[in-house]
Design an enzyme around this catalytic site. Structure first.
Site, PDB file in Angstrom:
ATOM      1  N   ARG A 194      29.683  22.881  25.525  1.00  0.00           N
ATOM      2  CA  ARG A 194      28.719  24.013  25.066  1.00  0.00           C
ATOM      3  C   ARG A 194      27.665  23.382  25.796  1.00  0.00           C
ATOM      4  O   ARG A 194      26.942  22.045  25.534  1.00  0.00           O
ATOM      5  CB  ARG A 194      28.624  23.621  23.795  1.00  0.00           C
ATOM      6  CG  ARG A 194      27.487  24.740  23.017  1.00  0.00           C
ATOM      7  CD  ARG A 194      27.355  24.547  21.730  1.00  0.00           C
ATOM      8  NE  ARG A 194      25.810  23.993  21.443  1.00  0.00           N
ATOM      9  CZ  ARG A 194      25.270  23.682  20.304  1.00  0.00           C
ATOM     10  NH1 ARG A 194      25.474  24.079  19.280  1.00  0.00           N
ATOM     11  NH2 ARG A 194      24.165  22.995  20.263  1.00  0.00           N
ATOM     12  N   TYR A 237      16.324  25.468  20.298  1.00  0.00           N
ATOM     13  CA  TYR A 237      17.725  24.773  19.230  1.00  0.00           C
ATOM     14  C   TYR A 237      18.431  24.261  20.565  1.00  0.00           C
ATOM     15  O   TYR A 237      18.702  24.878  21.362  1.00  0.00           O
ATOM     16  CB  TYR A 237      18.188  26.170  18.772  1.00  0.00           C
ATOM     17  CG  TYR A 237      19.737  25.575  18.443  1.00  0.00           C
ATOM     18  CD1 TYR A 237      19.903  24.805  17.181  1.00  0.00           C
ATOM     19  CD2 TYR A 237      20.569  26.024  19.116  1.00  0.00           C
ATOM     20  CE1 TYR A 237      20.800  24.197  17.024  1.00  0.00           C
ATOM     21  CE2 TYR A 237      22.097  25.494  18.825  1.00  0.00           C
ATOM     22  CZ  TYR A 237      22.174  24.590  17.657  1.00  0.00           C
ATOM     23  OH  TYR A 237      23.219  23.927  17.403  1.00  0.00           O
ATOM     24  N   ASP A 266      25.519  28.754  22.236  1.00  0.00           N
ATOM     25  CA  ASP A 266      25.249  29.017  20.682  1.00  0.00           C
ATOM     26  C   ASP A 266      23.964  29.672  21.015  1.00  0.00           C
ATOM     27  O   ASP A 266      22.841  29.299  21.160  1.00  0.00           O
ATOM     28  CB  ASP A 266      25.067  27.781  19.875  1.00  0.00           C
ATOM     29  CG  ASP A 266      25.251  28.032  18.537  1.00  0.00           C
ATOM     30  OD1 ASP A 266      24.970  29.065  18.099  1.00  0.00           O
ATOM     31  OD2 ASP A 266      25.456  26.928  17.810  1.00  0.00           O
ATOM     32  N   HIS A 302      22.457  30.764  18.141  1.00  0.00           N
ATOM     33  CA  HIS A 302      21.969  30.440  17.039  1.00  0.00           C
ATOM     34  C   HIS A 302      21.252  31.491  15.873  1.00  0.00           C
ATOM     35  O   HIS A 302      19.955  31.245  15.787  1.00  0.00           O
ATOM     36  CB  HIS A 302      21.210  29.066  17.202  1.00  0.00           C
ATOM     37  CG  HIS A 302      21.244  28.048  15.955  1.00  0.00           C
ATOM     38  ND1 HIS A 302      20.545  27.808  15.030  1.00  0.00           N
ATOM     39  CD2 HIS A 302      22.504  27.377  16.038  1.00  0.00           C
ATOM     40  CE1 HIS A 302      21.034  26.822  14.240  1.00  0.00           C
ATOM     41  NE2 HIS A 302      22.092  26.344  14.719  1.00  0.00           N
ATOM     42  N   GLU A 335      28.303  32.066  20.734  1.00  0.00           N
ATOM     43  CA  GLU A 335      28.429  31.809  19.375  1.00  0.00           C
ATOM     44  C   GLU A 335      27.381  32.216  18.408  1.00  0.00           C
ATOM     45  O   GLU A 335      26.015  32.314  19.081  1.00  0.00           O
ATOM     46  CB  GLU A 335      28.458  30.410  18.890  1.00  0.00           C
ATOM     47  CG  GLU A 335      28.321  29.784  17.646  1.00  0.00           C
ATOM     48  CD  GLU A 335      28.531  28.355  17.316  1.00  0.00           C
ATOM     49  OE1 GLU A 335      28.809  27.659  18.792  1.00  0.00           O
ATOM     50  OE2 GLU A 335      27.870  27.717  16.784  1.00  0.00           O
ATOM     51  N   GLU A 366      29.747  29.709  11.126  1.00  0.00           N
ATOM     52  CA  GLU A 366      29.401  28.178  10.580  1.00  0.00           C
ATOM     53  C   GLU A 366      28.848  28.250   9.435  1.00  0.00           C
ATOM     54  O   GLU A 366      28.809  27.014   8.450  1.00  0.00           O
ATOM     55  CB  GLU A 366      28.774  27.126  11.530  1.00  0.00           C
ATOM     56  CG  GLU A 366      27.302  27.785  11.990  1.00  0.00           C
ATOM     57  CD  GLU A 366      26.929  26.775  13.076  1.00  0.00           C
ATOM     58  OE1 GLU A 366      27.459  26.445  14.221  1.00  0.00           O
ATOM     59  OE2 GLU A 366      25.528  26.518  13.124  1.00  0.00           O
ATOM     60  N   ARG A 414      34.444  30.203  12.763  1.00  0.00           N
ATOM     61  CA  ARG A 414      33.856  28.902  12.917  1.00  0.00           C
ATOM     62  C   ARG A 414      33.946  28.353  11.429  1.00  0.00           C
ATOM     63  O   ARG A 414      33.226  27.324  11.426  1.00  0.00           O
ATOM     64  CB  ARG A 414      32.469  29.050  13.368  1.00  0.00           C
ATOM     65  CG  ARG A 414      32.994  29.047  15.026  1.00  0.00           C
ATOM     66  CD  ARG A 414      31.583  28.991  16.044  1.00  0.00           C
ATOM     67  NE  ARG A 414      30.626  27.859  15.539  1.00  0.00           N
ATOM     68  CZ  ARG A 414      30.829  26.744  15.702  1.00  0.00           C
ATOM     69  NH1 ARG A 414      32.086  26.024  16.194  1.00  0.00           N
ATOM     70  NH2 ARG A 414      29.946  25.729  15.380  1.00  0.00           N
ATOM     71  N   GLU A 452      34.792  21.961  17.402  1.00  0.00           N
ATOM     72  CA  GLU A 452      33.463  21.408  17.883  1.00  0.00           C
ATOM     73  C   GLU A 452      33.622  20.076  17.449  1.00  0.00           C
ATOM     74  O   GLU A 452      33.957  19.477  16.456  1.00  0.00           O
ATOM     75  CB  GLU A 452      32.440  22.028  16.974  1.00  0.00           C
ATOM     76  CG  GLU A 452      31.006  21.393  17.504  1.00  0.00           C
ATOM     77  CD  GLU A 452      29.941  22.278  16.641  1.00  0.00           C
ATOM     78  OE1 GLU A 452      30.173  22.970  15.656  1.00  0.00           O
ATOM     79  OE2 GLU A 452      28.808  22.453  17.194  1.00  0.00           O
ATOM     80  N   TRP A 464      16.237  30.416  12.324  1.00  0.00           N
ATOM     81  CA  TRP A 464      16.452  28.967  13.298  1.00  0.00           C
ATOM     82  C   TRP A 464      17.872  29.095  13.544  1.00  0.00           C
ATOM     83  O   TRP A 464      18.801  29.274  13.230  1.00  0.00           O
ATOM     84  CB  TRP A 464      16.083  27.790  12.515  1.00  0.00           C
ATOM     85  CG  TRP A 464      16.269  26.525  13.359  1.00  0.00           C
ATOM     86  CD1 TRP A 464      15.544  26.287  14.225  1.00  0.00           C
ATOM     87  CD2 TRP A 464      17.363  25.735  13.343  1.00  0.00           C
ATOM     88  NE1 TRP A 464      16.009  25.014  14.958  1.00  0.00           N
ATOM     89  CE2 TRP A 464      17.166  24.773  14.298  1.00  0.00           C
ATOM     90  CE3 TRP A 464      18.560  25.634  12.579  1.00  0.00           C
ATOM     91  CZ2 TRP A 464      18.005  23.616  14.559  1.00  0.00           C
ATOM     92  CZ3 TRP A 464      19.377  24.571  12.643  1.00  0.00           C
ATOM     93  CH2 TRP A 464      19.132  23.453  13.825  1.00  0.00           C
TER      94      TRP A 464
HETATM   95  O1  EZ4 Z   1      22.622  23.695  14.009  1.00  0.00           O
HETATM   96  O2  EZ4 Z   1      25.020  22.152  12.005  1.00  0.00           O
HETATM   97  O3  EZ4 Z   1      27.328  24.867  16.480  1.00  0.00           O
HETATM   98  N1  EZ4 Z   1      26.519  23.845  15.767  1.00  0.00           N
HETATM   99  C1  EZ4 Z   1      25.408  24.077  15.404  1.00  0.00           C
HETATM  100  C2  EZ4 Z   1      24.771  23.235  14.713  1.00  0.00           C
HETATM  101  C3  EZ4 Z   1      23.908  23.606  13.428  1.00  0.00           C
HETATM  102  C4  EZ4 Z   1      23.811  22.374  12.525  1.00  0.00           C
HETATM  103  C5  EZ4 Z   1      22.673  22.740  11.316  1.00  0.00           C
HETATM  104  O4  EZ4 Z   1      22.925  21.718  10.405  1.00  0.00           O
HETATM  105  O5  EZ4 Z   1      24.913  25.309  15.320  1.00  0.00           O
HETATM  106  O6  EZ4 Z   1      24.014  22.302  15.481  1.00  0.00           O
HETATM  107 CO    CO Z   2      26.504  26.657  16.025  1.00  0.00          CO
END
Ligand code: EZ4
Ligand code: CO
Length: 402
Positions: free
Chosen positions: A147, A159, A210, A212, A236, A262, A283, A339, A402
Site C-alpha cells: 500500500r 493520513y 487508502d 481514508h 480503499e 474497516e 475489509r 493487511e 480523518w
Molecule cells: O487508520 O487502524 O487501512 N488501514 C487504516 C488504519 C486506520 C487505523 C485507525 O485506528 O486505515 O491505518
Molecule cells: Co484503511
C-alpha cells in the site's frame, strides 16, 4: 466445560491494547482482543460491567448461542463498543475450543483452503520520491503487495505518512492532533504517485491505496478513473459509506477495484454493498465486527456476490486479532488479501505468537487455538496512557473525516 472467570487486561507497549482472558474450570484459558483505538476504556468498562457477569458459568463451546445472547440480549445492539466486546469474547472462546480439542482454530473453521496468506505492507513517504524508496524496502523484504501513501504538497500532514516507517501508529497522547485536508490537491497528486511507482516497479507488484474516507462519490469516481492505467489491487475507503447506496455512483464510473469496511461493525453496514456488488473487497475484521462467528457469515454472504475479504490489520489490532484473522483467512474460500502492519518488538514480546512472515505471506502456525499468549508480568510494565487518533479539517477550518 465451564467458564469460571474473565479478566480485562490493559497494556501500552508503545500503544494501548485491551485483552480479554477467559478462564475455565478445566484450567484452559482463551484470549480475545478488545482494542478500539482511541476509545479503549469504553470497551473495558462494557466488558467488566456488562458482559463478564453474563458469561460466568457458561459452556465455552457454545459460541453461537453466547454470541446471540450478547448481541440480541443487549437490546441496544450494535455499534463499535458492543461489537468489539462481543468479538473479544468470541475470539477467546474459539481459542479455548482449539486448545481443548488440541487443534489450530483454522481446523474448526473448515480446515486450510490455501497454504499461506497473501499480505500487503505499508509504504509511506513525505513525497513521491520517498514513498517510492519505501516501496523498494518492502519489495526487498519479499512483499508481493504494498500500500502506498504520500504527503500532499501544501499540506503539513497527511493520513498514512509517519516518522516510524515499519510501525506506523497514528494515535497520540494528549488531545487529538489536527490534520489539514485539501481534496483538490490530493486528487491532483495521487495519480502521479502511482504513475511513478509503475514506471519504477513494473506491472507485477500489487499496489494498493487508502483514501481514508475523504471523498464524495463523484470525487472517488474521478480518482478511480485516473488510477485505472496503473491497475491498483484496490482503492480503499474512498467514501465513508454510511450511505451504502452512494457507492453505486463510484461503481458506475470506474473499474478500479474498491475495498471498504474497516470501521463497519455488522453485516448491516455492508449488505447493500455486497448484494449489489458495489465493492470487490470487504475489509471488516474479527475484532471490530463481532468476532469469528459473525465474520464467517459475512464472508459466506460475500462469497455468493463475488466479493473477497481483505481484513483490516493495522497496528491498533493486537497480535490476538492478527492471529484470529489468519486462521479465518486461511480457512475461507473467498479470501483476497490480509493487511499486515508490523507490531513493535515490545508488542510482540507482550503477545508471543505462532504466526510468522515468510516471502510476502503470513502463516498462522500450527499451535492449538489461536497460537498467541499474553505475558502478564511484562504487560504490567506498560501502563495505559490515553491516546487519540487525529481529527481532520479542511483548509478553511471545516471539520472533515480523518
Ligand atoms: O487508520 O487502524 O487501512 N488501514 C487504516 C488504519 C486506520 C487505523 C485507525 O485506528 O486505515 O491505518
Ligand atoms: Co484503511
Amino acid at each position: 466445560m465451564k467458564i469460571i472467570a474473565a479478566d480485562v487486561l490493559v497494556t501500552c507497549p508503545g500503544r494501548n491494547f485491551v485483552t480479554l482472558r477467559i478462564q475455565t474450570e478445566e484450567g484452559i484459558y482463551g484470549l480475545g482482543d478488545a482494542t478500539l483505538n482511541g476509545r479503549e476504556m469504553a470497551v473495558v468498562s462494557y466488558l467488566r460491567e456488562h458482559v463478564v457477569p453474563c458469561i460466568i458459568g457458561r459452556d465455552p463451546f457454545e459460541t453461537e448461542d453466547i454470541w446471540q445472547y450478547l448481541y440480541r440480549g443487549a437490546y441496544w445492539r450494535g455499534g463499535p463498543v458492543t461489537m468489539t466486546a462481543i468479538a473479544a469474547v468470541d475470539m477467546a472462546l474459539w481459542d479455548i475450543k482449539g486448545k481443548a480439542l488440541n487443534t489450530p482454530v483454522y481446523n474448526l473453521l473448515g480446515g486450510k483452503s490455501r497454504n499461506r496468506v497473501l499480505v500487503y505492507g505499508h509504504a509511506n513517504g513525505v513525497d513521491i520520491a520517498e514513498t517510492s524508496d519505501e516501496v523498494a524496502k518492502y519489495v526487498a523484504l519479499g512483499y508481493k503487495a504494498v500500500r502506498a501513501q504520500t504527503g500532499i504538497p501544501g499540506l503539513s500532514s497527511t493520513y498514512g505518512v509517519a516518522q516510524e516507517k515499519l510501525y506506523y501508529e497514528p494515535a497520540a497522547t494528549g488531545l487529538p492532533p489536527e490534520n489539514l485536508w485539501s481534496t483538490e490537491q490530493y486528487l491532483l497528486h495521487v495519480p502521479k504517485l502511482f504513475e511513478r511507482l509503475r514506471l519504477t516497479f513494473g506491472d507485477d507488484l500489487h499496489l494498493l491505496h487508502d483514501a481514508h474516507h475523504r471523498l464524495t462519490p463523484i470525487q472517488a469516481a474521478r480518482l478511480g478513473k485516473s488510477l485505472e492505467p496503473h491497475h491498483l489491487f484496490w482503492l480503499e475507503d474512498a467514501v465513508t459509506a454510511e450511505l451504502q447506496e452512494g457507492f453505486r455512483i463510484v461503481r458506475h464510473h470506474t473499474t478500479t477495484p474498491l475495498a471498504l469496511g474497516e470501521v463497519f461493525n455488522s453485516i448491516w453496514d455492508a449488505h447493500i454493498l455486497i448484494t449489489e456488488q458495489l465493492i470487490d473487497y470487504i475489509r471488516m475484521t474479527i475484532v471490530h465486527s463481532g468476532g469469528i462467528t459473525h465474520l464467517k457469515k459475512i464472508a459466506a454472504l460475500a462469497e455468493i456476490y463475488h466479493v473477497q475479504t481483505g481484513c483490516h490489520g493495522a497496528t491498533d489490532l493486537s497480535p490476538i486479532s492478527m492471529a484470529a484473522a489468519l486462521h479465518f483467512d486461511i480457512s475461507i474460500h473467498n479470501f483476497g488479501i490480509q493487511e499486515y502492519m508490523r507490531h513493535t518488538k515490545e508488542t510482540d514480546d507482550v503477545f508471543p505468537h505462532a504466526y510468522y512472515f515468510a516471502d510476502g505471506y503470513l502463516h498462522p502456525g500450527d499451535k492449538p487455538g489461536l497460537g498467541v499468549d499474553y505475558d502478564v508480568k511484562l504487560a504490567e510494565r506498560f501502563p495505559y496512557a490515553r491516546a487519540y487518533l487525529p481529527v481532520n479539517r479542511k483548509l478553511d477550518g471545516t471539520m472533515w473525516n480523518w
